[in-house]
Design a protein around this motif. Structure first.
Motif, short mmCIF file in Angstrom:
data_model
loop_
_atom_site.label_atom_id
_atom_site.label_comp_id
_atom_site.label_asym_id
_atom_site.label_seq_id
_atom_site.Cartn_x
_atom_site.Cartn_y
_atom_site.Cartn_z
N VAL A 92 3.09 12.49 3.84
CA VAL A 92 3.87 13.51 4.54
C VAL A 92 4.37 12.95 5.87
O VAL A 92 5.53 13.08 6.23
CB VAL A 92 3.02 14.77 4.78
N LYS A 93 3.45 12.33 6.62
CA LYS A 93 3.78 11.79 7.93
C LYS A 93 4.04 10.29 7.80
O LYS A 93 3.16 9.54 7.41
CB LYS A 93 2.61 12.00 8.90
N ILE A 94 5.25 9.88 8.11
CA ILE A 94 5.57 8.45 8.02
C ILE A 94 6.36 8.07 9.27
O ILE A 94 7.58 7.98 9.26
CB ILE A 94 6.34 8.12 6.72
N HIS A 95 5.64 7.92 10.37
CA HIS A 95 6.25 7.54 11.64
C HIS A 95 6.18 6.03 11.84
O HIS A 95 6.89 5.48 12.68
CB HIS A 95 5.53 8.23 12.80
N SER A 96 5.30 5.36 11.12
CA SER A 96 5.05 3.93 11.34
C SER A 96 6.22 3.07 10.87
O SER A 96 6.93 3.42 9.92
CB SER A 96 3.78 3.50 10.60
N GLY A 97 6.35 1.91 11.51
CA GLY A 97 7.41 0.98 11.14
C GLY A 97 7.00 0.00 10.07
O GLY A 97 7.72 -0.98 9.82
N ALA A 127 -1.85 3.96 6.50
CA ALA A 127 -1.52 2.77 7.30
C ALA A 127 -2.63 2.48 8.30
O ALA A 127 -2.99 1.32 8.53
CB ALA A 127 -0.18 2.97 8.01
N ARG A 128 -3.18 3.52 8.89
CA ARG A 128 -4.28 3.33 9.85
C ARG A 128 -5.51 2.74 9.15
O ARG A 128 -6.19 1.87 9.70
CB ARG A 128 -4.65 4.66 10.50
N ASP A 129 -5.80 3.22 7.94
CA ASP A 129 -6.96 2.71 7.21
C ASP A 129 -6.77 1.24 6.85
O ASP A 129 -7.71 0.45 6.93
CB ASP A 129 -7.18 3.54 5.94
N PHE A 185 0.84 -1.20 0.00
CA PHE A 185 0.00 0.00 0.00
C PHE A 185 0.88 1.24 0.00
O PHE A 185 1.92 1.29 0.64
CB PHE A 185 -0.97 0.01 1.19
N ALA A 186 0.45 2.26 -0.75
CA ALA A 186 1.21 3.50 -0.89
C ALA A 186 0.45 4.63 -0.22
O ALA A 186 -0.71 4.89 -0.53
CB ALA A 186 1.43 3.83 -2.37
N GLY A 187 1.12 5.30 0.71
CA GLY A 187 0.49 6.40 1.42
C GLY A 187 1.35 6.86 2.57
O GLY A 187 2.58 6.73 2.55
N GLY A 188 0.70 7.40 3.60
CA GLY A 188 1.39 7.83 4.81
C GLY A 188 0.79 7.15 6.01
O GLY A 188 0.14 6.10 5.90
#
Length: 379
Positions: free
Chosen positions: A141-146, A121-123, A114-117
């Motif tokens: 823009v926000k990519i804090h997830s591992g 990832a939450r979705d 999946f491509a996004g931020g």
């Protein structure tokens, strides 16, 4: 042998808010505002970069995805065939991401790309079962997830390794997101939402971003003193985001956008919280002499491509052409660099040629007249 089934979900709105300094793209209103400000969607292109690695690796699989910007466009750009199993709305919504993800899981995909931020990832996390392997292509823009690869190409390389039969460990990684409203006012308020199963390829999959400000004020003061001493008259200084760069602005007595990009010249603030278009106008179009001051994201090692999309590949290409890496001043405490445990600094500008030019050794200012050499990688 059963053919490998790859699912692809693209959030077309991911990353829209970055170049126009909106600090994110969550919500239809924010995405619409970004488009009004002239933001160009890039998620489809970044997903295509990942898919092209499948072509380069000469591996075969069946790709299942959504219509148009939900994945079909990315497959077309990469020149790989796909099977469309879902049609969403125009413009797409978070519900489209969830519905497509659900459809792909039900179709029995072996791996879900999946491509996004972090919002994407939450979705995805909201609907995937815990045993479904997933991997994120960074496009937001926000990519804090591992759960994200360190770059689109890296995501593709992980898939290639799996298809080539390499032993690939899987692990559960955190799904993180931050409050965009607080983020726009300069506050990082991160929350862990859960975890998803991802391939554990340490070279290609990023760590969870480590939050918090630097605590060693004396070191930050020394770094700031070194940077200020090196500043020249009549040169634009593009000040990136983060607390280490903020220390330089504090020493200069200038207002600072902690999570944005500011510009100074001759010791004065020229503009606050600027967009990619503004920077390109000054540096690319008008070709004003410029330097860029950036820091390292703790725990990950990224210097470009994570939360600072205002620093576009066009801007970086011009800086490199004019002065080489000498135009890019990286600042970080040694404590932050030690947290990387020997890993290189990372770049993910969206332009493979610029990433390659940035690769190799770069000097990092770690104190007053104190520097270390660090390797930059663009996996």
């Amino acid at each position: 042998m059963t053919e490998f089934r790859l699912g692809l979900v693209v959030n077309p709105a991911a990353g829209l808010g970055g170049s126009v300094a909106l600090k994110g793209s969550d919500g239809a209103e924010t995405a619409a505002r970004a488009r009004e400000l002239g933001a160009e969607p890039k998620a489809s292109k970044r997903a295509a970069q990942a898919l092209k690695e499948l072509v380069n690796g000469k591996v075969d699989c069946r790709i299942f995805t959504g219509a148009n910007g939900l994945g079909e466009d990315s497959c077309a750009l990469a020149g790989v065939p796909c099977e469309v199993i879902f049609h969403g709305h125009e413009p797409s919504t978070a519900d489209d991401t969830k519905a497509l993800t659900q459809a792909l899981v039900e179709s029995g995909v072996d791996l879900l790309l999946f491509a996004g931020g972090d919002g994407t990832a939450r979705d995805v996390y909201a609907v995937v079962p815990s045993e479904q392997p997933v991997l994120g292509i960074p496009a937001g823009v926000k990519i804090h997830s591992g759960v994200y690869a360190v770059s689109p190409r890296a995501a593709g390389k992980v898939v290639v390794q799996i298809l080539q039969g390499h032993l690939t460990t899987v692990t559960h990684a955190d799904v993180m997101d931050i409050d965009e409203t607080a983020f726009r006012s300069g506050t990082v308020r991160a929350k862990r939402y859960g975890e998803m199963l991802v391939p554990e390829e340490l070279r290609y999959v990023q760590a969870v971003k480590m939050g918090g400000k630097e605590s060693d004020e004396l070191v930050l003061t020394d770094i700031a003193a070194d940077v200020i001493e090196r500043m020249e008259d009549d040169v634009l200084y593009i000040m990136g985001s983060g607390s280490t760069v903020a220390a330089v602005m504090d020493e200069l007595g200038l207002a600072n956008t902690l999570l944005g990009v500011d510009v100074i010249k001759n010791g004065e603030l020229v503009a606050s919280d600027v967009t990619a278009r503004q920077l390109e106008q000054w540096v690319v179009t008008e070709q004003q002499p410029a330097r860029l001051v950036v820091t390292v994201i703790g725990g990950q090692g990224h210097i470009f491509g994570r939360g600072n999309q205002q620093l576009s590949s066009a801007l970086l290409a011009q800086l490199l052409q004019a002065e080489g890496k000498e135009a890019i001043w990286v600042v970080a405490t040694k404590a932050k660099l030690q947290q990387l445990n020997g890993k290189p600094l990372l770049v993910d500008t969206g332009d493979a040629e610029v990433d390659e030019q940035l690769g190799g050794l770069i000097r990092v200012t770690t104190g007053y007249h104190d520097e270390v050499f660090m390797q930059i990688d663009a996996p």
